[in-house]
Design a protein around this motif. Structure first.
Motif, PDB file in Angstrom:
ATOM      1  N   ARG A 105      -0.546  -1.530   7.383  1.00  0.00           N
ATOM      2  CA  ARG A 105      -0.638  -0.880   6.077  1.00  0.00           C
ATOM      3  C   ARG A 105      -1.024  -1.869   4.980  1.00  0.00           C
ATOM      4  O   ARG A 105      -1.463  -1.472   3.899  1.00  0.00           O
ATOM      5  CB  ARG A 105       0.691  -0.200   5.730  1.00  0.00           C
ATOM      6  CG  ARG A 105       1.007   1.018   6.592  1.00  0.00           C
ATOM      7  CD  ARG A 105       2.206   1.772   6.067  1.00  0.00           C
ATOM      8  NE  ARG A 105       3.439   1.049   6.283  1.00  0.00           N
ATOM      9  CZ  ARG A 105       4.265   1.258   7.321  1.00  0.00           C
ATOM     10  NH1 ARG A 105       3.959   2.175   8.236  1.00  0.00           N
ATOM     11  NH2 ARG A 105       5.375   0.579   7.447  1.00  0.00           N
ATOM     12  N   ARG A 106      -0.832  -3.160   5.278  1.00  0.00           N
ATOM     13  CA  ARG A 106      -1.174  -4.218   4.334  1.00  0.00           C
ATOM     14  C   ARG A 106      -1.861  -5.362   5.079  1.00  0.00           C
ATOM     15  O   ARG A 106      -1.550  -5.616   6.252  1.00  0.00           O
ATOM     16  CB  ARG A 106       0.083  -4.765   3.656  1.00  0.00           C
ATOM     17  CG  ARG A 106       0.838  -3.741   2.822  1.00  0.00           C
ATOM     18  CD  ARG A 106       0.173  -3.520   1.471  1.00  0.00           C
ATOM     19  NE  ARG A 106       1.008  -2.687   0.602  1.00  0.00           N
ATOM     20  CZ  ARG A 106       0.758  -2.478  -0.683  1.00  0.00           C
ATOM     21  NH1 ARG A 106      -0.294  -3.050  -1.252  1.00  0.00           N
ATOM     22  NH2 ARG A 106       1.566  -1.706  -1.404  1.00  0.00           N
ATOM     23  N   SER A 118       2.403  -3.105  10.669  1.00  0.00           N
ATOM     24  CA  SER A 118       2.013  -1.702  10.809  1.00  0.00           C
ATOM     25  C   SER A 118       0.592  -1.445  10.331  1.00  0.00           C
ATOM     26  O   SER A 118       0.136  -0.294  10.337  1.00  0.00           O
ATOM     27  CB  SER A 118       2.985  -0.821  10.009  1.00  0.00           C
ATOM     28  OG  SER A 118       4.312  -1.006  10.449  1.00  0.00           O
ATOM     29  N   GLU A 140       5.184  -4.144   6.948  1.00  0.00           N
ATOM     30  CA  GLU A 140       4.017  -3.509   6.347  1.00  0.00           C
ATOM     31  C   GLU A 140       2.733  -4.103   6.917  1.00  0.00           C
ATOM     32  O   GLU A 140       1.757  -3.389   7.177  1.00  0.00           O
ATOM     33  CB  GLU A 140       4.051  -3.692   4.822  1.00  0.00           C
ATOM     34  CG  GLU A 140       5.157  -2.938   4.121  1.00  0.00           C
ATOM     35  CD  GLU A 140       4.923  -1.438   4.170  1.00  0.00           C
ATOM     36  OE1 GLU A 140       3.856  -0.979   3.731  1.00  0.00           O
ATOM     37  OE2 GLU A 140       5.817  -0.715   4.669  1.00  0.00           O
TER      38      GLU A 140
END
Length: 260
Positions: free
Chosen positions: A210-211, A208, A205
């Motif tokens: 996303r976090r 990527s 995550e």
């Protein structure tokens, strides 16, 4: 009776995991069948770490007791001639009777391999986890350092985990890029069920984007598995092997060759 110890290498894709399960192929079942054939009597093994379905091993270690008059090479050659191509003993030697493959281990090491490329590879099928979108390995490594040390890893523990405590000592966790691969290498005194795969899923995550990197520390502190990332696929995970006190005189775990 002599206590023997052996190093076992296997490609885990065809197996339900290390442990024997009724009606399903297991690595333990294959190894014990081969050893029993060589000994001409039943042989039972104890392993350093039970691996899940689809997980591979570079240096699993097992011990077994036998009164059969066999030398180390006899065990090695005889067993390998009876094992399927995706399981092999790498070495066998006698060991003192107080040795336990499980309880004598002072640490264990795993490696997770991600093939990070736009196109999948036929040759890497079931040997690495393919992720097509770009991953930031540096951000993953930065985030992972929050996990190093003595912590409660409830946030990365499978619901079916039967360990009495979620506290483990994670000695090191490195993430780096090697050409089209992203590699996660982790060493700890012991691991919870799915711990490495759950940590990997959360680091993905971050990789990527996303976090943020700080999210991993928040998950650790929160101890809530439902808030963490997915459980990463089994095929990318390798049990590199355990470490033992020098007094037992065992070969050290081999340095993983994959990826270079």
């Amino acid at each position: 009776m002599v206590r023997w110890v052996a190093g076992v290498e296997y490609h885990g894709s065809r197996y339900s995991g290390w442990q024997i399960q009724a009606g399903r192929p297991s690595v333990q079942g294959a190894v014990e069948a081969a050893l029993s054939s060589v000994a001409n009597q039943p042989v039972a093994t104890i392993c350093a770490g039970r691996t899940d379905s689809g997980v591979h091993a570079l240096g699993q270690v097992v011990h077994f007791d036998s009164a059969a008059a066999r030398d180390p090479y006899g065990w090695l050659l005889g067993s390998n001639s009876r094992l399927p191509p995706d399981v092999a003993l790498r070495w066998v030697q006698p060991v003192s009777g107080d040795f336990s493959a499980r309880f004598s281990a002072i640490s264990r090491r795993y490696r997770y391999v991600i093939h990070n490329d736009r196109a999948r590879s036929a040759l890497l099928a079931e040997r690495a986890t393919w992720i097509a979108h770009a991953l930031d390995a540096d951000a993953m490594h930065e985030a992972a350092q929050a996990l190093v040390g003595d912590h409660d890893f409830s946030a990365f523990r499978a619901a079916e985990c039967q360990a009495k405590t979620a506290t483990r000592t994670l000695e090191s966790l490195r993430v780096w890029r090697s050409r089209q691969f992203v590699v996660i290498d982790v060493r700890a005194n012991a691991f919870l069920h799915h711990m490495v795969r759950n940590i990997t899923g959360s680091l993905l995550e971050v990789g990527s984007q996303r976090r943020p990197a700080a999210w991993i520390a928040e998950l650790l502190a929160g101890r809530d598995r439902s808030l963490s990332g997915m459980t990463a696929a089994a095929q990318g995970l390798y049990f590199v092997g355990p470490d033992y006190p020098a007094e037992f005189g065992l070969p050290p775990p081999s340095e993983p060759w994959f990826p270079a």
